[in-house]
Design a protein around this motif. Structure first.
Motif, short mmCIF file in Angstrom:
data_model
loop_
_atom_site.label_atom_id
_atom_site.label_comp_id
_atom_site.label_asym_id
_atom_site.label_seq_id
_atom_site.Cartn_x
_atom_site.Cartn_y
_atom_site.Cartn_z
N GLY A 12 0.82 -1.21 0.00
CA GLY A 12 0.00 0.00 0.00
C GLY A 12 0.85 1.26 0.00
N GLY A 13 1.95 1.21 0.74
CA GLY A 13 2.85 2.37 0.76
C GLY A 13 3.41 2.67 -0.61
N GLY B 180 3.69 6.01 -3.26
CA GLY B 180 5.05 6.52 -3.44
C GLY B 180 5.87 6.56 -2.17
N ARG B 181 5.53 5.71 -1.21
CA ARG B 181 6.27 5.68 0.04
C ARG B 181 6.79 4.28 0.33
NH1 ARG B 181 7.75 10.40 1.73
NH2 ARG B 181 7.93 9.56 3.84
N SER B 182 7.93 4.21 1.00
CA SER B 182 8.49 2.94 1.42
C SER B 182 8.52 2.88 2.94
CB SER B 182 9.91 2.75 0.89
OG SER B 182 10.50 1.61 1.48
N PHE B 183 7.83 1.90 3.50
CA PHE B 183 7.80 1.75 4.96
C PHE B 183 8.75 0.67 5.43
CE2 PHE B 183 3.41 3.36 4.03
CZ PHE B 183 3.62 4.62 4.56
N ALA C 283 25.56 11.86 4.21
CA ALA C 283 25.58 13.30 4.00
C ALA C 283 25.33 13.70 2.56
CB ALA C 283 26.91 13.89 4.47
N THR C 284 24.28 13.20 1.95
CA THR C 284 23.88 13.65 0.63
C THR C 284 22.41 14.03 0.68
OG1 THR C 284 23.13 11.51 -0.18
CG2 THR C 284 25.47 12.01 -0.42
N LEU C 285 22.00 14.89 -0.23
CA LEU C 285 20.61 15.30 -0.30
C LEU C 285 19.74 14.10 -0.64
CD1 LEU C 285 18.40 17.43 -0.37
CD2 LEU C 285 18.96 17.88 -2.76
N GLU C 286 20.25 13.25 -1.52
CA GLU C 286 19.48 12.08 -1.94
C GLU C 286 19.24 11.17 -0.75
OE1 GLU C 286 19.39 9.15 -5.82
OE2 GLU C 286 21.30 9.81 -4.99
N GLN C 287 20.23 11.10 0.15
CA GLN C 287 20.07 10.26 1.33
C GLN C 287 18.90 10.75 2.17
OE1 GLN C 287 23.47 10.01 3.93
NE2 GLN C 287 22.21 9.42 5.66
N SER C 288 18.76 12.07 2.27
CA SER C 288 17.66 12.61 3.06
C SER C 288 16.32 12.17 2.51
CB SER C 288 17.73 14.15 3.08
OG SER C 288 18.92 14.57 3.68
N GLU C 289 16.22 12.13 1.17
CA GLU C 289 14.99 11.69 0.56
C GLU C 289 14.75 10.21 0.83
OE1 GLU C 289 15.67 12.61 -3.48
OE2 GLU C 289 15.25 14.75 -3.27
N ASP D 86 10.92 8.14 0.64
CA ASP D 86 10.34 8.63 -0.61
C ASP D 86 10.82 7.77 -1.77
OD1 ASP D 86 9.34 9.97 -2.72
OD2 ASP D 86 10.27 11.91 -2.27
N VAL D 87 9.91 7.04 -2.40
CA VAL D 87 10.30 6.19 -3.54
C VAL D 87 9.72 6.73 -4.84
CG1 VAL D 87 10.48 4.13 -2.10
CG2 VAL D 87 8.31 4.65 -3.21
N SER D 88 9.21 7.93 -4.80
CA SER D 88 8.59 8.48 -6.01
C SER D 88 9.62 9.11 -6.92
CB SER D 88 7.55 9.55 -5.61
OG SER D 88 8.18 10.62 -4.89
N LYS D 89 10.86 9.21 -6.44
CA LYS D 89 11.94 9.78 -7.25
C LYS D 89 12.95 8.71 -7.58
CE LYS D 89 11.40 14.23 -4.92
NZ LYS D 89 12.08 15.30 -4.19
#
Length: 200
Positions: free
Chosen positions: A100-101, A105-108, A185-191, A196-199
């Protein structure tokens, strides 16, 4: 909340200990005594985990709630069907939450596993999908086992089959985790940390 990292043997004991109690109690007595012992052992394991780490994993909480509910039904109604269906319900809940996640677009999966690693959004999506399929398959397998085999066989499978199979599956996911692993320490890591799996 500051989480302490427990010794691996302690973590293993809190995860497998209740299953061993369940198996031994069933061997010495019968399934209803084993069910009551299992319920107590699960609660004790959660208390011990919190006392040592000041944290209880989400998977452990969900599993404990289902164990207590279905264990109570088993004992009150004196019907072993409920405790046998417990793994099916737990696995379907996990599969449903993960699947469902993904639809939103989400990963739980990071929440379930206390986020032991950092992945790209694509990595989270693939790992989540694989675990959702795995949990669904385990639910089907549990249904087949308890409906076609003896109670003693099912108890042995629950104690010595489900956990090793799941551990083996987790090991087979390491190539994917390494492939999509992110450096700190990367921006992508924060996502990725946000699930967030929509990107990507």
């Amino acid at each position: 909340m500051d989480k302490k990292q427990p010794h691996p043997l302690f973590k293993l004991a809190t995860e497998l200990g209740p299953l061993m109690v369940f198996f031994i109690a069933n061997a010495k007595f019968h399934l209803f005594v084993a069910t009551a012992a299992f319920m107590v052992a699960v609660v004790v394991a959660m208390i011990a985990s919190y006392a040592v780490t000041r944290h209880v994993p989400m998977m452990a909480i969900v599993t404990a709630v289902v164990v207590l509910v279905f264990g109570t039904l088993t004992l009150v109604l004196h019907d072993e069907t409920f405790i046998k269906m417990k793994p099916t319900i737990v696995y379907l809940l996990f599969a449903g939450v993960l699947g469902g996640g993904l639809l939103f677009g989400r990963s739980f999966i990071a929440v379930m596993f206390d986020q032991m690693f950092n992945l790209t959004p694509r990595g989270w999506r693939m790992l989540t999908m694989r675990w959702a399929i795995w949990f669904a398959a385990m639910a089907v397998l549990n249904e087949i086992i308890w409906r076609t085999q003896s109670t003693d066989f099912w108890v042995a499978f629950k104690a010595f089959g489900m956990a090793p199979l799941t551990m083996l599956f987790a090991v087979t996911q390491m190539p994917l985790i390494k492939r999509y692993h992110l450096e700190p320490a990367t921006l992508e890591q924060s996502e990725a940390e946000a699930g967030d799996v929509s990107k990507g």
